[in-house]
Design an enzyme around this catalytic site. Structure first.
Site: not given
Ligand code: PLP
Length: 399
Positions: A128, A215, A244
């Site tokens: 994700f 990520d 986050k």
């Molecule tokens: C691993 C990861 N990358 C990217 C995102 C996307 O982040 P945002 O919701 O701040 O765009 C999330 C959100 O849950 C995530 O868990």
């Protein structure tokens, strides 16, 4: 609830008015134990005094001025993040998806620099990375992609954890510019890769001149007991994406670069109006201060071990259940899908958790929990899980 909101979320039936530490109060005055931290955001808990003070003082001075000027707090934050990560420089944005968008653009620049007109990026099943078009294309979940085709092209997908599959792709495709993955998969079900996976990818990327892009949006900023989850394996990527927990609720994301990625972005190649504004940066600096001053990396490790041990003990008679994760990124894997359990925990135990990947109860508690609160979390969750598991056993007639 109002029809004036576009219904992109299936919301649980509660609205919160305020919080303190690991606790939230609903508008009707009921107290809830927060084991989710707004999905890995409020790692310092709610209304952390240091973050509150920093925001209040900054709000009275300067909220925003634009990236066409120097921003001292942004420079200070970049230096602090680089010192903790071993990375070389930072670009600030407002969310995890934006941090990943910048990473994808860096991969394409890197590929073009090497003479490839259609550079490819290796991504993972169950990944994700966000909801923008490029990041949902990189995401390994058909439900996130359905209806938004045509997807952004150039992504090659392999199973998470399979170094040999990535090596095979490098053999077949000379135009791979980068490998993009979560150091620990969050939405995919709290999946910690086997030791050696990240290091194996680091070696492959070095051998083929590709960028390793990690990520750490969910796993970063202390949640797993290190500043960044890749540090458990001693791996430094070329690009690291954060968001986050970085602002404890103030929106901020970051894309850190190192090595081959260090000199790809120059003036005019990327930008944002709000990213890295003074308010967000002082909030993030206060977050880093608190993690250092309150020794929260060690707390995340200790609390994670305590919660996991409590859950394993309470679920020992259920061989069909497993507890996995690292630090305060914990998943309880159940034998069948359990979409109803977030509501059950909310209504019967006043406990906030989340269900991901169908059958994984995900816990992302704040790093500031006390031991007593951690034990309370375990008690409340077991009070839901034990009867649910008994009722799920085939001999009970609910297969
Ligand atoms: C691993 C990861 N990358 C990217 C995102 C996307 O982040 P945002 O919701 O701040 O765009 C999330 C959100 O849950 C995530 O868990």
């Amino acid at each position: 609830m109002t029809e004036a909101l576009i219904p992109t979320y299936n919301r649980l039936p509660v609205a919160f008015s305020h919080g303190s530490g690991a606790w939230l109060w609903s508008e009707d005055g009921t107290r809830y134990l927060d084991a989710l931290s707004g999905i890995a955001v409020t790692g310092l808990g709610h209304a952390h005094p240091g973050v509150t003070r920093a925001i209040q003082e900054q709000a009275a001075r300067l909220l925003h001025c634009s990236n066409v000027y120097h921003i001292s707090a942004q420079s200070a934050l970049a230096e602090r993040l680089c010192a903790h990560s071993g990375m070389s420089a930072a670009f600030f944005c407002n969310s995890g998806a934006e941090a990943n968008e910048a990473a994808i653009k860096l991969a394409r620049l890197h590929g073009h620099r090497r003479g490839h007109t259609c550079p490819r990026i290796v991504v993972m099943e169950r990944a994700f990375h966000g909801r923008t078009l490029a990041t949902l294309s990189a995401t390994g979940n058909p439900k996130v992609q359905a209806g938004f085709e045509p997807l952004v092209e150039g992504f090659l997908r392999v199973p998470y954890g399979d170094v040999a599959a990535v090596a095979a792709l490098f053999d077949r495709h000379p135009d791979i510019a980068a490998v993009l993955l979560e150091s620990i998969q969050g939405e995919g079900g709290v999946i910690v890769p086997a030791t050696g996976f990240l290091a194996g990818l680091r070696d492959l990327c070095d051998r083929y001149g590709a960028l390793l892009m990690l990520d750490e949006v969910q796993s970063g900023i202390g949640r797993t007991g290190r500043w960044f989850a890749c540090q458990h394996e001693g791996v430094v990527p070329d690009v690291m994406q954060l968001a986050k927990g970085l602002g404890n609720g103030v929106p901020i994301g970051a894309t850190l670069v190192h090595g081959l990625a260090s000199d790809l972005f120059g003036p005019g190649l990327h930008g944002t109006t709000f990213g890295g504004n003074p308010l967000a940066c002082v909030a993030a600096l206060a977050v880093l201060d608190a993690i250092e001053e309150e020794d929260l990396l060690a707390r995340a490790t200790a609390l994670g071990a305590r919660i996991a041990a409590g859950l394993r003990a309470g679920l020992a008679t259920f061989a069909e259940v497993s507890v996995r994760g690292r630090g305060l990124m914990i998943g309880v894997v159940l034998p069948r899908d359990c979409p109803e359990l977030a509501l059950t925990c909310l209504e019967t135990q006043r406990l906030l958790v989340n269900i991901t990947a169908g059958r994984v109860v995900r816990l992302l508690p704040p790093l500031v929990m006390t031991d007593a609160e951690a034990d309370d979390l375990v008690t409340r969750l077991l009070a839901v899980l034990q009867p649910w598991l008994l009722a799920s056993r085939p001999e009970q007639g609910v297969a």
